[in-house]
Design a protein around this motif. Structure first.
Motif, PDB file in Angstrom:
ATOM      1  N   ARG A  16      51.350 -36.117  37.755  1.00  0.00           N
ATOM      2  CA  ARG A  16      50.630 -36.945  36.768  1.00  0.00           C
ATOM      3  C   ARG A  16      49.818 -36.086  35.811  1.00  0.00           C
ATOM      4  NH1 ARG A  16      50.549 -40.043  33.196  1.00  0.00           N
ATOM      5  NH2 ARG A  16      48.916 -41.558  32.950  1.00  0.00           N
ATOM      6  N   PHE A  17      49.228 -34.995  36.275  1.00  0.00           N
ATOM      7  CA  PHE A  17      48.451 -34.130  35.394  1.00  0.00           C
ATOM      8  C   PHE A  17      49.350 -33.484  34.342  1.00  0.00           C
ATOM      9  CE2 PHE A  17      46.309 -29.991  34.483  1.00  0.00           C
ATOM     10  CZ  PHE A  17      45.318 -30.522  33.680  1.00  0.00           C
ATOM     11  N   ILE A  18      50.536 -33.076  34.735  1.00  0.00           N
ATOM     12  CA  ILE A  18      51.482 -32.523  33.762  1.00  0.00           C
ATOM     13  C   ILE A  18      51.828 -33.580  32.721  1.00  0.00           C
ATOM     14  CG2 ILE A  18      53.830 -31.640  33.435  1.00  0.00           C
ATOM     15  CD1 ILE A  18      53.480 -30.306  36.247  1.00  0.00           C
ATOM     16  N   ASP A  19      52.081 -34.798  33.166  1.00  0.00           N
ATOM     17  CA  ASP A  19      52.371 -35.887  32.229  1.00  0.00           C
ATOM     18  C   ASP A  19      51.231 -36.061  31.224  1.00  0.00           C
ATOM     19  OD1 ASP A  19      54.738 -36.391  33.618  1.00  0.00           O
ATOM     20  OD2 ASP A  19      53.922 -38.121  34.700  1.00  0.00           O
ATOM     21  N   LEU A  20      50.003 -36.064  31.733  1.00  0.00           N
ATOM     22  CA  LEU A  20      48.837 -36.243  30.857  1.00  0.00           C
ATOM     23  C   LEU A  20      48.659 -35.062  29.908  1.00  0.00           C
ATOM     24  CD1 LEU A  20      46.190 -37.733  33.311  1.00  0.00           C
ATOM     25  CD2 LEU A  20      47.539 -38.931  31.581  1.00  0.00           C
ATOM     26  N   ALA A  21      48.867 -33.861  30.417  1.00  0.00           N
ATOM     27  CA  ALA A  21      48.708 -32.667  29.573  1.00  0.00           C
ATOM     28  C   ALA A  21      49.704 -32.681  28.423  1.00  0.00           C
ATOM     29  CB  ALA A  21      48.862 -31.402  30.416  1.00  0.00           C
ATOM     30  N   VAL A  22      50.923 -33.099  28.694  1.00  0.00           N
ATOM     31  CA  VAL A  22      51.927 -33.181  27.635  1.00  0.00           C
ATOM     32  C   VAL A  22      51.563 -34.315  26.675  1.00  0.00           C
ATOM     33  CG1 VAL A  22      54.362 -33.678  27.145  1.00  0.00           C
ATOM     34  CG2 VAL A  22      53.749 -32.112  29.007  1.00  0.00           C
ATOM     35  N   GLU A  23      51.176 -35.452  27.214  1.00  0.00           N
ATOM     36  CA  GLU A  23      50.823 -36.605  26.375  1.00  0.00           C
ATOM     37  C   GLU A  23      49.634 -36.306  25.456  1.00  0.00           C
ATOM     38  OE1 GLU A  23      49.152 -41.185  26.893  1.00  0.00           O
ATOM     39  OE2 GLU A  23      49.957 -40.128  28.641  1.00  0.00           O
ATOM     40  N   PHE A  24      48.628 -35.638  25.987  1.00  0.00           N
ATOM     41  CA  PHE A  24      47.395 -35.383  25.233  1.00  0.00           C
ATOM     42  C   PHE A  24      47.306 -33.933  24.748  1.00  0.00           C
ATOM     43  CE2 PHE A  24      46.173 -39.038  27.964  1.00  0.00           C
ATOM     44  CZ  PHE A  24      45.867 -39.942  26.949  1.00  0.00           C
ATOM     45  N   ARG A  25      48.424 -33.295  24.507  1.00  0.00           N
ATOM     46  CA  ARG A  25      48.423 -31.871  24.171  1.00  0.00           C
ATOM     47  C   ARG A  25      47.620 -31.542  22.928  1.00  0.00           C
ATOM     48  NH1 ARG A  25      54.835 -30.950  23.284  1.00  0.00           N
ATOM     49  NH2 ARG A  25      54.232 -28.779  23.239  1.00  0.00           N
ATOM     50  N   GLY A  26      47.518 -32.419  21.955  1.00  0.00           N
ATOM     51  CA  GLY A  26      46.708 -32.157  20.773  1.00  0.00           C
ATOM     52  C   GLY A  26      45.224 -32.077  21.100  1.00  0.00           C
ATOM     53  N   LEU A  27      44.790 -32.895  22.037  1.00  0.00           N
ATOM     54  CA  LEU A  27      43.383 -32.877  22.448  1.00  0.00           C
ATOM     55  C   LEU A  27      43.040 -31.612  23.220  1.00  0.00           C
ATOM     56  CD1 LEU A  27      42.902 -36.554  23.657  1.00  0.00           C
ATOM     57  CD2 LEU A  27      42.036 -35.523  21.560  1.00  0.00           C
ATOM     58  N   ILE A  28      43.999 -31.100  23.945  1.00  0.00           N
ATOM     59  CA  ILE A  28      43.757 -29.905  24.750  1.00  0.00           C
ATOM     60  C   ILE A  28      43.371 -28.735  23.861  1.00  0.00           C
ATOM     61  CG2 ILE A  28      44.878 -28.191  26.233  1.00  0.00           C
ATOM     62  CD1 ILE A  28      46.359 -30.597  27.524  1.00  0.00           C
ATOM     63  N   ASN A  29      44.022 -28.621  22.722  1.00  0.00           N
ATOM     64  CA  ASN A  29      43.691 -27.547  21.799  1.00  0.00           C
ATOM     65  C   ASN A  29      42.232 -27.642  21.368  1.00  0.00           C
ATOM     66  OD1 ASN A  29      44.335 -25.260  20.272  1.00  0.00           O
ATOM     67  ND2 ASN A  29      44.663 -26.505  18.462  1.00  0.00           N
ATOM     68  N   VAL A  30      41.766 -28.839  21.109  1.00  0.00           N
ATOM     69  CA  VAL A  30      40.367 -29.051  20.723  1.00  0.00           C
ATOM     70  C   VAL A  30      39.441 -28.706  21.888  1.00  0.00           C
ATOM     71  CG1 VAL A  30      38.684 -30.782  19.990  1.00  0.00           C
ATOM     72  CG2 VAL A  30      40.994 -30.827  19.040  1.00  0.00           C
ATOM     73  N   LEU A  31      39.777 -29.189  23.069  1.00  0.00           N
ATOM     74  CA  LEU A  31      38.923 -28.967  24.243  1.00  0.00           C
ATOM     75  C   LEU A  31      38.842 -27.503  24.652  1.00  0.00           C
ATOM     76  CD1 LEU A  31      39.597 -31.906  26.687  1.00  0.00           C
ATOM     77  CD2 LEU A  31      37.465 -31.287  25.579  1.00  0.00           C
ATOM     78  N   GLN A  32      39.942 -26.786  24.547  1.00  0.00           N
ATOM     79  CA  GLN A  32      39.953 -25.382  24.965  1.00  0.00           C
ATOM     80  C   GLN A  32      38.888 -24.575  24.227  1.00  0.00           C
ATOM     81  OE1 GLN A  32      41.624 -25.249  27.983  1.00  0.00           O
ATOM     82  NE2 GLN A  32      42.580 -23.383  27.316  1.00  0.00           N
ATOM     83  N   ASP A  33      38.677 -24.890  22.969  1.00  0.00           N
ATOM     84  CA  ASP A  33      37.679 -24.162  22.189  1.00  0.00           C
ATOM     85  C   ASP A  33      36.252 -24.502  22.612  1.00  0.00           C
ATOM     86  OD1 ASP A  33      39.633 -22.863  20.730  1.00  0.00           O
ATOM     87  OD2 ASP A  33      39.655 -24.368  19.141  1.00  0.00           O
ATOM     88  N   LEU A  34      36.087 -25.606  23.315  1.00  0.00           N
ATOM     89  CA  LEU A  34      34.748 -26.055  23.702  1.00  0.00           C
ATOM     90  C   LEU A  34      34.431 -25.856  25.179  1.00  0.00           C
ATOM     91  CD1 LEU A  34      34.690 -29.437  21.773  1.00  0.00           C
ATOM     92  CD2 LEU A  34      33.485 -27.341  21.167  1.00  0.00           C
ATOM     93  N   LEU A  35      35.393 -25.380  25.958  1.00  0.00           N
ATOM     94  CA  LEU A  35      35.203 -25.316  27.410  1.00  0.00           C
ATOM     95  C   LEU A  35      33.937 -24.568  27.819  1.00  0.00           C
ATOM     96  CD1 LEU A  35      38.759 -24.902  28.932  1.00  0.00           C
ATOM     97  CD2 LEU A  35      37.281 -26.907  28.927  1.00  0.00           C
ATOM     98  N   GLY A  36      33.602 -23.510  27.125  1.00  0.00           N
ATOM     99  CA  GLY A  36      32.422 -22.725  27.480  1.00  0.00           C
ATOM    100  C   GLY A  36      31.117 -23.468  27.288  1.00  0.00           C
ATOM    101  N   THR A  37      31.110 -24.480  26.421  1.00  0.00           N
ATOM    102  CA  THR A  37      29.870 -25.208  26.132  1.00  0.00           C
ATOM    103  C   THR A  37      29.944 -26.683  26.488  1.00  0.00           C
ATOM    104  OG1 THR A  37      30.596 -25.641  23.859  1.00  0.00           O
ATOM    105  CG2 THR A  37      29.296 -23.649  24.226  1.00  0.00           C
ATOM    106  N   LEU A  38      31.058 -27.123  27.030  1.00  0.00           N
ATOM    107  CA  LEU A  38      31.260 -28.544  27.310  1.00  0.00           C
ATOM    108  C   LEU A  38      30.185 -29.124  28.221  1.00  0.00           C
ATOM    109  CD1 LEU A  38      33.467 -30.328  26.174  1.00  0.00           C
ATOM    110  CD2 LEU A  38      34.718 -30.045  28.297  1.00  0.00           C
ATOM    111  N   ASP A  39      29.724 -28.321  29.182  1.00  0.00           N
ATOM    112  CA  ASP A  39      28.720 -28.829  30.122  1.00  0.00           C
ATOM    113  C   ASP A  39      27.355 -29.055  29.475  1.00  0.00           C
ATOM    114  OD1 ASP A  39      28.218 -26.143  29.779  1.00  0.00           O
ATOM    115  OD2 ASP A  39      27.846 -25.743  31.892  1.00  0.00           O
ATOM    116  N   GLN A  40      27.173 -28.643  28.242  1.00  0.00           N
ATOM    117  CA  GLN A  40      25.917 -28.872  27.525  1.00  0.00           C
ATOM    118  C   GLN A  40      25.830 -30.273  26.934  1.00  0.00           C
ATOM    119  OE1 GLN A  40      25.512 -25.788  24.584  1.00  0.00           O
ATOM    120  NE2 GLN A  40      25.804 -24.167  26.089  1.00  0.00           N
ATOM    121  N   TYR A  41      26.930 -30.990  26.927  1.00  0.00           N
ATOM    122  CA  TYR A  41      26.987 -32.325  26.337  1.00  0.00           C
ATOM    123  C   TYR A  41      27.087 -33.385  27.431  1.00  0.00           C
ATOM    124  CZ  TYR A  41      28.257 -29.672  22.151  1.00  0.00           C
ATOM    125  OH  TYR A  41      28.278 -28.782  21.112  1.00  0.00           O
TER     126      TYR A  41
END
Length: 184
Positions: free
Chosen positions: A91-116
């Protein structure tokens, strides 16, 4: 009789769609609220009427993926460890493929995501997914392998135009199974 979407809801959806397009093409940090407003054809004040800041806009854009991840984790937690691991992987692979555009956005924020605070549930679900993919064990090596597998999958999904969905799905499934030592 056909139902119509209220103007306020249409505006909110347009803001979310334009924000996702800008976050995907420019990156989160390089996209301002004014950029989002201009792309959506409204004022910055209108964006702020619907959202209390750029993190709230991103949280709204991520909402479908957050819900899907929470559902994955909740379903896996009801299963025995081996079944949960297999289910979560697939299921995670399915979601990663489905939401692949969002992953690109999230990857850039991973280091600071916990601040939000807007992303606390997403982070929590991601940590729980890691535990499930590790087979529900406390073995640190297995947990580290699961983290490595997740990060590798997310990294590969950052490049939406390089592989078809089917190719990406096959690659991620094979890679995760090998890293996590699961039989195909």
């Amino acid at each position: 009789m056909a139902t119509t979407t209220p103007a306020r809801e249409r505006t909110r959806r347009e803001i979310e769609q334009q924000a996702m397009a800008l976050f995907g093409s420019r990156g989160y940090d390089a996209s301002s609220l004014q950029d989002i407003a201009t792309a959506a054809g409204c004022s910055k004040a209108t964006v702020l009427y619907h959202f209390n800041g750029k993190p709230a806009v991103l949280a709204a854009v991520l909402e479908p993926s957050r819900i899907a991840l929470n559902e994955l984790v909740a379903a896996a937690e009801e299963m025995p460890a081996a079944a949960a691991q297999e289910f979560a992987l697939t299921r995670f692979i399915d979601l990663a493929v489905e939401f692949r555009g969002l992953i690109n956005v999230l990857q850039d924020l991973l280091g600071t995501l916990d601040q939000y605070p807007e992303f606390a549930q997403l982070i929590s679900a991601g940590l729980r997914l890691t535990e499930i993919l590790a087979g529900g064990t406390d073995d640190q090596l297995e947990i580290d392998l699961a983290k490595f597998a997740i990060n590798g999958l997310l990294g590969e999904c950052r490049h939406p135009g390089e592989r078809s969905d089917a190719e990406l799905h096959t690659l991620c499934d094979t890679a995760l199974r090998r890293i996590l030592r699961l039989n195909p």
